[in-house]
Design a protein around this motif. Structure first.
Motif, PDB file in Angstrom:
ATOM      1  N   VAL A 150       7.259  51.462  31.887  1.00  0.00           N
ATOM      2  CA  VAL A 150       7.113  50.464  30.817  1.00  0.00           C
ATOM      3  C   VAL A 150       7.360  51.125  29.456  1.00  0.00           C
ATOM      4  N   GLY A 151       6.841  52.344  29.316  1.00  0.00           N
ATOM      5  CA  GLY A 151       7.033  53.065  28.056  1.00  0.00           C
ATOM      6  C   GLY A 151       8.506  53.302  27.767  1.00  0.00           C
ATOM      7  N   LEU A 152       9.266  53.739  28.781  1.00  0.00           N
ATOM      8  CA  LEU A 152      10.701  53.976  28.601  1.00  0.00           C
ATOM      9  C   LEU A 152      11.434  52.679  28.271  1.00  0.00           C
ATOM     10  N   LEU A 153      11.062  51.630  28.981  1.00  0.00           N
ATOM     11  CA  LEU A 153      11.680  50.311  28.772  1.00  0.00           C
ATOM     12  C   LEU A 153      11.536  49.893  27.306  1.00  0.00           C
ATOM     13  N   TYR A 154      10.316  49.992  26.787  1.00  0.00           N
ATOM     14  CA  TYR A 154      10.090  49.591  25.396  1.00  0.00           C
ATOM     15  C   TYR A 154      10.743  50.569  24.422  1.00  0.00           C
ATOM     16  N   PRO A 204       6.642  58.430  22.673  1.00  0.00           N
ATOM     17  CA  PRO A 204       5.900  57.223  23.068  1.00  0.00           C
ATOM     18  C   PRO A 204       5.817  56.966  24.572  1.00  0.00           C
ATOM     19  N   PRO A 205       6.916  57.114  25.351  1.00  0.00           N
ATOM     20  CA  PRO A 205       6.782  56.786  26.781  1.00  0.00           C
ATOM     21  C   PRO A 205       5.778  57.674  27.520  1.00  0.00           C
ATOM     22  N   ARG A 248       2.845  58.385  26.408  1.00  0.00           N
ATOM     23  CA  ARG A 248       1.457  57.954  26.161  1.00  0.00           C
ATOM     24  C   ARG A 248       0.882  57.157  27.331  1.00  0.00           C
ATOM     25  N   PRO A 249       1.563  56.100  27.798  1.00  0.00           N
ATOM     26  CA  PRO A 249       0.974  55.383  28.944  1.00  0.00           C
ATOM     27  C   PRO A 249       0.969  56.221  30.218  1.00  0.00           C
ATOM     28  N   PHE A 250       1.840  57.230  30.295  1.00  0.00           N
ATOM     29  CA  PHE A 250       1.793  58.111  31.474  1.00  0.00           C
ATOM     30  C   PHE A 250       0.469  58.868  31.502  1.00  0.00           C
ATOM     31  N   ILE A 251       0.173  59.518  30.374  1.00  0.00           N
ATOM     32  CA  ILE A 251      -1.084  60.273  30.292  1.00  0.00           C
ATOM     33  C   ILE A 251      -2.282  59.336  30.392  1.00  0.00           C
ATOM     34  N   GLY A 252      -2.210  58.257  29.644  1.00  0.00           N
ATOM     35  CA  GLY A 252      -3.307  57.285  29.670  1.00  0.00           C
ATOM     36  C   GLY A 252      -3.527  56.737  31.066  1.00  0.00           C
ATOM     37  N   GLY A 253      -2.430  56.427  31.759  1.00  0.00           N
ATOM     38  CA  GLY A 253      -2.530  55.880  33.110  1.00  0.00           C
ATOM     39  C   GLY A 253      -3.204  56.856  34.067  1.00  0.00           C
ATOM     40  N   ALA A 254      -2.864  58.148  33.926  1.00  0.00           N
ATOM     41  CA  ALA A 254      -3.479  59.152  34.794  1.00  0.00           C
ATOM     42  C   ALA A 254      -4.981  59.213  34.570  1.00  0.00           C
TER      43      ALA A 254
END
Lengths: 421, 421
Positions: free
Chosen positions: B67-71, B258-259, B261-267
């Motif tokens: 999602v991060g890459l997409l945005y 930015p992409p 951030r949700p990777f780390i947050g998701g983990a």
């Protein structure tokens, strides 16, 4: 250590401000709520007495001249009534004299006792506003605070009269400026309205209940008919406003001495009631409003009520416009059951709030009134009808002092900032 | 002969204007309503799938980076989401790209499928707003018309997602400017919201029902507790807004790309969920919201939900804030039954709408939401709680682009015209 101190100051400041408005709303709410309760009790007595002794209606011209003299020699500075409160809330200049309250109380009870056709919300709003405004001088409050106090008084009066606390509060915020709402008085108006309604209910009064027995799930056909009805209700509201101004101007033009206007007007009304042979169209007309929710009313009922009420108020009698507006809307909606494929109770309820919305330019207060009086089920019908009636009544209304904030139609942009007049 | 001609022109002009908005609201309502319905269906599927296969939550970081890459590479001009719509409605500059709708749809479903904690109303509002705004270019509409179109989209999205047509319309009018409401878009917002809700219901969806089983008649003690609760709910809303901004800023500061951030947050979220051993606090959390109305919830539930949701959104996952706000308010209200002498269902309902009111600064929309979701009986409690929460949340909120129209407290007059930021 600086930040905690700033934070404590903030808490203290806001806490004190909050406490001030909560305490004021208790006092204003208690007084305005009691005043509304006494008005309801007095009007109940006056209505019962008149219905039991209809011959009293012949004395309407005498009652008219007495009220006229009272206002002419003793109440010249409170005669503008609701408009005076709206003007002071928009541009604070002079504290409203407390005598506005007893004068409009006496005038309204006399109107109803002797058979004029009028309402009562104007009376409650004026009593609430006048009572609340007294605290302006006592506390040496500033201009913004005075506006808030007046909103408290208006909300408290309205809320306690109809038993609709939230409607009263929103009405007080919405009635000043057409097409805009501002929240400075949000909490004080809510508090005063809720307290007033609570205190009024401590007196031995009963608010009228209206019942919409059937609300079909809305579909596109229902939306279509609601829009059509909204236009009809809005134009009806416009007709009522114009008629009130018309009679008022006519009396002013041909009867120079103000106290004579209700004398002449009262004589004409008494004659009309005698010729019609019914008291259905004078007073508040609550039995007819209630009946509108159960069965179809006559097609011309709303027109007769418009004529009689606008004539009564135009002649200088006291009282409000709202209960007659309920009568007009409910009977008109009810009568349209022959044309519109919706249940009669729903039609009456839509007319009840929508004509009021069109005449006072307060669509959201009227939407909420629909909820507080009829329940949540009909909110889409009554809400959309109020919105459409608001748009269709154009820049007209029963409160000439309302200011136009957002013109209703885009080619009226030049009217922004004007008063309805 | 001139006056009738002017009158006919007026009728024609207003009639055409009305027809234009009614037709547009049918189209916008149908599209936005269908988009909401698809979102509801997709979220229902995603939630069911996740609950049946909780191992999928370990893939949350992967979903996050996708999602991060997409945005980052495709949606940089729509990444501001709700704030972008508010900004364009306040100061129209650039049509919102239609791709905002599919991007936020995909992002939201991914967030819920893989176990983030988020809502859905932001998604519906962004889809509705982006869809509606396309008609700005097609019709060559002017600036005022674009504002109205955006209000239609916002209202339609909100209304159809929650099954609350009137709330959607009022929310669209109220959300732009704090402490003020303007009626230019009144009818179009109502029409689009009602049509969208109608069309959404044609799809096989079901809105959640909440039930307040007991509402005591309000007295002064009830008013007192409602004010206290309102303050608590408002401060909770403030905490939520601040927490979302806090995590957002922290991620921006320490994770440059930015992409990631949700990777780390998701983990981190996946790990937390594993350690907690429950999925109660991720996703929408509707079962817990419903249960809050029936029995007292845990004292810390609301805090855990604040943490998880603000962290999820701060990390860059997509979705809304409103359903988590419902969760936070309902569980907090419900938990306070040990302290406050009011029924648990009523407490949950008050928290449900009041925390939302404090976080979005829309007290009247939330008051009406209480009516549309819980019925008319609790309106005084929920309404006063919303008003008090609105005041207590101060000049904070989840929409940083909201402009301050009427400062909530008088010593903040200098903040007038500012954005929340």
């Amino acid at each position: 250590m600086e930040k905690p101190q700033v934070f404590l100051d903030l808490i203290k400041h806001r806490g004190l401000l909050l406490l001030q408005w909560v305490l004021l709303s208790l006092v204003v709410g208690a007084l305005a709520g009691s005043a509304s309760a006494w008005l309801l009790l007095a009007l109940e007595w006056a209505t019962d007495y008149r219905e039991a002794h209809t011959v009293i209606i012949w004395a309407l011209p005498v009652a008219g001249i007495v009220v006229g003299l009272l206002y002419h020699y003793y109440g010249a500075d409170v005669v503008k009534g609701n408009n005076q409160i709206i003007e002071e809330a928009l541009e604070p200049q002079k504290i409203i004299p407390l005598k506005m309250a007893p004068l409009v109380f006496i005038g309204t009870v006399a109107t109803h006792l002797f058979g004029g056709s009028a309402g009562r919300e104007g009376t409650a709003v004026q009593m609430g506003g006048a009572i609340a405004d007294q605290f302006s001088s006592w506390f040496g409050l500033r201009s913004l605070d005075r506006k808030i106090l007046l909103a408290m008084g208006v909300g408290a009066g309205f809320a306690s009269l109809f038993g609709t606390p939230v409607t009263g509060a929103v009405f007080a915020l919405e009635v000043l400026i057409i097409g805009r709402m501002r929240y400075e008085a949000l909490l004080p108006a809510f508090m005063a309205s809720i307290v007033a309604n609570y205190v009024a209910d401590l007196w031995p009064i009963a608010h009228t209940h209206y019942h919409i027995s059937e609300v079909p799930h809305i579909d596109l056909q229902g939306v279509f008919w609601t829009l059509v009805l909204g236009v009809v209700f809005g134009l009806t509201a416009r007709l009522f406003s114009k008629a009130t101004h018309f009679w008022g101007n006519l009396f002013k033009k041909y009867v120079g001495y103000p106290p004579m206007r209700p004398f002449i007007g009262g004589a004409i009304i008494a004659l009309i009631v005698y010729l019609m042979g019914t008291t259905k169209f004078i007073g508040l007309g609550i039995p007819t409003i209630v009946a509108s929710f159960e069965q179809p009313m006559g097609q011309a009922d709303f027109l007769i009520k418009i004529l009689l009420t606008s004539f009564t108020l135009g002649a200088g009698f006291k009282g409000g416009e709202v209960t007659p507006l309920f009568f007009i809307g409910a009977t008109l909606g009810s009568a349209m059951v022959w044309l519109v494929p919706l249940p009669v109770g729903l039609l009456a309820g839509m007319g009840f709030v929508a004509v009021f919305a069109g005449a006072t330019n307060t669509p959201l207060a009227c939407l909420i009134m629909g909820v507080e009086l009829f329940g949540a089920e009909s909110i889409v019908y009554t809400g959309l009808a109020c919105v459409m009636a608001y748009l269709s009544s154009g820049h007209s209304g029963i409160y000439g002092s309302q200011r136009i904030g957002s013109p209703k139609w885009r080619h009226n942009t030049h009217k922004k900032g004007q008063r309805l007049g």
